[in-house]
Design a protein around this motif. Structure first.
Motif, PDB file in Angstrom:
ATOM      1  N   ALA A  56       0.829  -1.198   0.000  1.00  0.00           N
ATOM      2  CA  ALA A  56       0.000   0.000   0.000  1.00  0.00           C
ATOM      3  C   ALA A  56       0.867   1.253   0.000  1.00  0.00           C
ATOM      4  N   LEU A  57       0.383   2.293  -0.679  1.00  0.00           N
ATOM      5  CA  LEU A  57       1.038   3.591  -0.702  1.00  0.00           C
ATOM      6  C   LEU A  57      -0.016   4.679  -0.577  1.00  0.00           C
ATOM      7  N   LYS A  58       0.334   5.727   0.165  1.00  0.00           N
ATOM      8  CA  LYS A  58      -0.516   6.904   0.234  1.00  0.00           C
ATOM      9  C   LYS A  58       0.056   8.000  -0.653  1.00  0.00           C
ATOM     10  N   HIS A  59      -0.842   8.835  -1.166  1.00  0.00           N
ATOM     11  CA  HIS A  59      -0.403   9.994  -1.936  1.00  0.00           C
ATOM     12  C   HIS A  59      -0.548  11.216  -1.033  1.00  0.00           C
ATOM     13  N   ALA A  60       0.567  11.846  -0.719  1.00  0.00           N
ATOM     14  CA  ALA A  60       0.569  12.898   0.295  1.00  0.00           C
ATOM     15  C   ALA A  60      -0.345  14.065  -0.065  1.00  0.00           C
ATOM     16  N   ALA A  61      -0.364  14.467  -1.321  1.00  0.00           N
ATOM     17  CA  ALA A  61      -1.110  15.668  -1.702  1.00  0.00           C
ATOM     18  C   ALA A  61      -2.615  15.484  -1.613  1.00  0.00           C
ATOM     19  N   SER A  62      -3.113  14.306  -1.949  1.00  0.00           N
ATOM     20  CA  SER A  62      -4.562  14.077  -1.984  1.00  0.00           C
ATOM     21  C   SER A  62      -5.054  13.097  -0.939  1.00  0.00           C
ATOM     22  N   ASN A  63      -4.144  12.436  -0.230  1.00  0.00           N
ATOM     23  CA  ASN A  63      -4.486  11.394   0.753  1.00  0.00           C
ATOM     24  C   ASN A  63      -5.136  10.181   0.095  1.00  0.00           C
ATOM     25  N   ALA A  64      -4.969  10.039  -1.223  1.00  0.00           N
ATOM     26  CA  ALA A  64      -5.480   8.858  -1.920  1.00  0.00           C
ATOM     27  C   ALA A  64      -4.636   7.642  -1.528  1.00  0.00           C
ATOM     28  N   LEU A  65      -5.228   6.465  -1.659  1.00  0.00           N
ATOM     29  CA  LEU A  65      -4.579   5.220  -1.253  1.00  0.00           C
ATOM     30  C   LEU A  65      -4.516   4.258  -2.431  1.00  0.00           C
ATOM     31  N   LEU A  66      -3.351   3.641  -2.605  1.00  0.00           N
ATOM     32  CA  LEU A  66      -3.187   2.556  -3.578  1.00  0.00           C
ATOM     33  C   LEU A  66      -2.940   1.264  -2.816  1.00  0.00           C
ATOM     34  N   VAL A  67      -3.695   0.219  -3.140  1.00  0.00           N
ATOM     35  CA  VAL A  67      -3.518  -1.090  -2.518  1.00  0.00           C
ATOM     36  C   VAL A  67      -3.332  -2.128  -3.616  1.00  0.00           C
ATOM     37  N   ILE A  68      -2.273  -2.910  -3.504  1.00  0.00           N
ATOM     38  CA  ILE A  68      -1.993  -4.013  -4.418  1.00  0.00           C
ATOM     39  C   ILE A  68      -2.002  -5.289  -3.602  1.00  0.00           C
ATOM     40  N   THR A  69      -2.909  -6.216  -3.914  1.00  0.00           N
ATOM     41  CA  THR A  69      -3.020  -7.454  -3.148  1.00  0.00           C
ATOM     42  C   THR A  69      -2.126  -8.540  -3.741  1.00  0.00           C
ATOM     43  N   ASP A  70      -1.592  -9.361  -2.853  1.00  0.00           N
ATOM     44  CA  ASP A  70      -0.719 -10.482  -3.226  1.00  0.00           C
ATOM     45  C   ASP A  70       0.413 -10.051  -4.155  1.00  0.00           C
ATOM     46  N   PRO A  71       1.181  -9.014  -3.768  1.00  0.00           N
ATOM     47  CA  PRO A  71       2.274  -8.572  -4.633  1.00  0.00           C
ATOM     48  C   PRO A  71       3.415  -9.587  -4.644  1.00  0.00           C
ATOM     49  N   LEU A  72       4.081  -9.680  -5.764  1.00  0.00           N
ATOM     50  CA  LEU A  72       5.263 -10.529  -5.857  1.00  0.00           C
ATOM     51  C   LEU A  72       6.468  -9.760  -5.320  1.00  0.00           C
ATOM     52  N   PRO A  73       7.421 -10.439  -4.684  1.00  0.00           N
ATOM     53  CA  PRO A  73       8.611  -9.740  -4.185  1.00  0.00           C
ATOM     54  C   PRO A  73       9.341  -9.060  -5.340  1.00  0.00           C
ATOM     55  N   ALA A  74       9.689  -7.796  -5.125  1.00  0.00           N
ATOM     56  CA  ALA A  74      10.396  -7.042  -6.163  1.00  0.00           C
ATOM     57  C   ALA A  74      11.896  -7.121  -5.923  1.00  0.00           C
ATOM     58  N   ASP A  75      12.642  -7.271  -6.997  1.00  0.00           N
ATOM     59  CA  ASP A  75      14.099  -7.305  -6.908  1.00  0.00           C
ATOM     60  C   ASP A  75      14.603  -5.889  -6.617  1.00  0.00           C
ATOM     61  N   PRO A  76      15.237  -5.671  -5.455  1.00  0.00           N
ATOM     62  CA  PRO A  76      15.673  -4.306  -5.106  1.00  0.00           C
ATOM     63  C   PRO A  76      16.558  -3.675  -6.160  1.00  0.00           C
ATOM     64  N   GLY A  77      17.305  -4.499  -6.894  1.00  0.00           N
ATOM     65  CA  GLY A  77      18.230  -3.941  -7.871  1.00  0.00           C
ATOM     66  C   GLY A  77      17.568  -3.418  -9.128  1.00  0.00           C
ATOM     67  N   THR A  78      16.297  -3.747  -9.352  1.00  0.00           N
ATOM     68  CA  THR A  78      15.638  -3.337 -10.595  1.00  0.00           C
ATOM     69  C   THR A  78      14.911  -1.998 -10.471  1.00  0.00           C
ATOM     70  N   GLY A  79      14.768  -1.511  -9.261  1.00  0.00           N
ATOM     71  CA  GLY A  79      14.042  -0.255  -9.082  1.00  0.00           C
ATOM     72  C   GLY A  79      12.552  -0.410  -9.268  1.00  0.00           C
ATOM     73  N   GLY A  80      12.034  -1.636  -9.108  1.00  0.00           N
ATOM     74  CA  GLY A  80      10.610  -1.872  -9.339  1.00  0.00           C
ATOM     75  C   GLY A  80       9.708  -1.082  -8.411  1.00  0.00           C
ATOM     76  N   LEU A  81      10.074  -0.997  -7.130  1.00  0.00           N
ATOM     77  CA  LEU A  81       9.237  -0.269  -6.179  1.00  0.00           C
ATOM     78  C   LEU A  81       9.240   1.226  -6.475  1.00  0.00           C
ATOM     79  N   ASP A  82      10.399   1.753  -6.863  1.00  0.00           N
ATOM     80  CA  ASP A  82      10.462   3.169  -7.225  1.00  0.00           C
ATOM     81  C   ASP A  82       9.586   3.450  -8.439  1.00  0.00           C
ATOM     82  N   LEU A  83       9.559   2.501  -9.374  1.00  0.00           N
ATOM     83  CA  LEU A  83       8.736   2.690 -10.570  1.00  0.00           C
ATOM     84  C   LEU A  83       7.253   2.690 -10.205  1.00  0.00           C
ATOM     85  N   VAL A  84       6.854   1.768  -9.327  1.00  0.00           N
ATOM     86  CA  VAL A  84       5.457   1.722  -8.889  1.00  0.00           C
ATOM     87  C   VAL A  84       5.076   3.039  -8.207  1.00  0.00           C
ATOM     88  N   ALA A  85       5.958   3.533  -7.332  1.00  0.00           N
ATOM     89  CA  ALA A  85       5.683   4.797  -6.645  1.00  0.00           C
ATOM     90  C   ALA A  85       5.580   5.947  -7.646  1.00  0.00           C
TER      91      ALA A  85
END
Length: 423
Positions: free
Chosen positions: A99-128
């Motif tokens: 889950a991630l919150k958007h600071a400006a609007s307080n909107a919420l993103l929820v992704i269920t059953d996420p697969l582990p992201a490889d830290p070296g690929t920058g996958g989480l940064d891309l999702v954000a």
């Protein structure tokens, strides 16, 4: 850099999000994030869209059952920065989620059953990054929504209140009956009775809380809405060199329907921006008030009085006002500035009674339909009209035939679309 070196998948994802209508934005975001984290479902919870605060894509078993109460609870527990991973109650049972919150609007993103992201690929940064684009795009689309969306959204908000009220009435009666039975002295197994009584009582409280929360989503206290406007304009007013004065509305003013609150903020922001573009403007004053039936907005500048209603920006804002059946008036005096007055009705306009004449309803049938449109159940209708529940059912069956509908919900929706409420 040659075209072949460009990150085309990312650019296509950004373009898809930028072009997506609100109804498809969750699906586009899920498609864009699947390579990075995977998911069984993706849910966006945003209070910018009061008519449809959830935008969902993925497993039907999840998106059809996830509730506003679950999302609101998860959002309240999240930190303000960075993605959160853990177990959360979603769609009625514990699930692994990101889950991630958007600071400006307080909107919420929820992704269920996420697969582990490889830290070296920058996958989480891309999702954000993609989530930030999406949340901002939702804000922009709501702020510039066409009249059809605003009217549809207000109707959806009203319908959700009605459905929630009906569900609350239904389940409250069920739970109260259960409590009475379990407390009966004729029953054995005192420990079991005490336990189930406690569970039922908590369920009743939870149901009431859910009803209150749903109502809160589609209504916003006028003082809170005005404070959000002040926060929206703070970055602009901090660096413009122009003094923007805010005259507070009464604290006890009537709560605003969500679409009115959002539209009012967008209208004032637009007016302030137009006024700031004029030469010789040093001060702008914005004032809100509420007369119980309308939100009254006044924005005034101290410029040279060069603005006119023919200005394209003013015309665009006037169309938005008209979409909510409001009125915009501008008084301009050369050398003294522009004074803009906006009135936004807080209730949907009632259609003329002639709109329903073609249904050929008897007086009693029309009265029953008005009760239905107000969310009343058969027992309440019978008591109010001084007739039996069987007679109410008889009238309802006749209504279904004359309105050519197959359910109570369809009849109510049709009544709402014609402005029918109990007088």
């Amino acid at each position: 850099m040659s075209p072949s070196d460009l990150p085309w998948p990312l650019l296509r994802s950004v373009a898809a999000l930028a072009d997506a209508p609100l109804s498809q934005i969750a699906e586009r975001l899920r498609e864009a994030t699947l390579p990075s984290v995977g998911s069984s479902a993706l849910v966006i919870f945003t209070e910018d869209c009061t008519g449809r605060p959830q935008k969902k894509a993925g497993s039907e078993d999840i998106i059809s059952k996830v509730s506003i109460a679950e999302l609101d609870t998860l959002r309240a527990a999240l930190p303000d920065e960075g993605p959160w991973f853990g177990e959360a109650e979603l769609a009625g049972k514990p699930r692994q989620a990101m889950a991630l919150k958007h600071a400006a609007s307080n909107a919420l993103l929820v992704i269920t059953d996420p697969l582990p992201a490889d830290p070296g690929t920058g996958g989480l940064d891309l999702v954000a990054f993609l989530w930030d684009i999406t949340a901002r795009r939702i804000q922009e689309k709501v702020a510039d929504a066409p009249p059809s969306y605003l009217l549809e959204s207000r109707a959806a908000s009203a319908e959700r209140i009605r459905v929630t009220a009906e569900l609350t009435d239904l389940h409250s009666t069920t739970l109260e009956t259960l409590l009475a039975a379990l407390r009966s002295s004729s029953m054995d197994h005192a420990t079991a009775r005490t336990t189930v009584t406690d569970l039922a009582a908590r369920a009743l409280v939870g149901l009431r809380t859910h009803s209150d929360r749903t109502t809160d989503l589609v209504k916003e206290p006028v003082a809170k809405a005005f404070e959000r406007l002040r926060e929206d304009l703070r970055p602009l007013t901090s660096f413009s060199g122009i003094e923007v004065q805010f005259i507070e509305p009464p604290l006890n003013g009537r709560a605003l329907p969500g679409e009115v609150a959002h539209a009012a903020r967008a209208i004032v922001r637009g007016l302030v921006l137009v006024m700031m573009e004029q030469p010789d403007v040093t001060r702008i004053r914005t004032h809100w008030d509420c007369d119980g039936e309308n939100l009254l907005i006044n924005v005034r500048d101290d410029g040279g009085g060069a603005l006119t209603t023919e200005d394209p920006s003013i015309s665009r804002l006037d169309r938005r006002v008209q979409a909510l059946t409001g009125q915009l008036r501008m008084d301009v005096m050369s050398g003294w500035g522009a004074d803009v007055f906006v009135s936004l009705p807080l209730d949907l306009p009632a259609r003329p009674a002639g709109d329903v004449a073609g249904w050929n309803l008897a007086a009693r049938e029309l009265e029953v339909l008005q009760h239905l449109a107000s969310g009343h159940r058969n027992r309440t209708i019978a008591s109010s009209m001084g007739i039996s529940e069987n007679t109410v059912k008889f009238h309802v069956r006749n209504l279904f035939k004359k309105l050519d509908v197959g359910s109570r919900t369809e009849a109510i929706a049709l009544a709402h679309s014609h402005g029918l409420r109990q007088s």
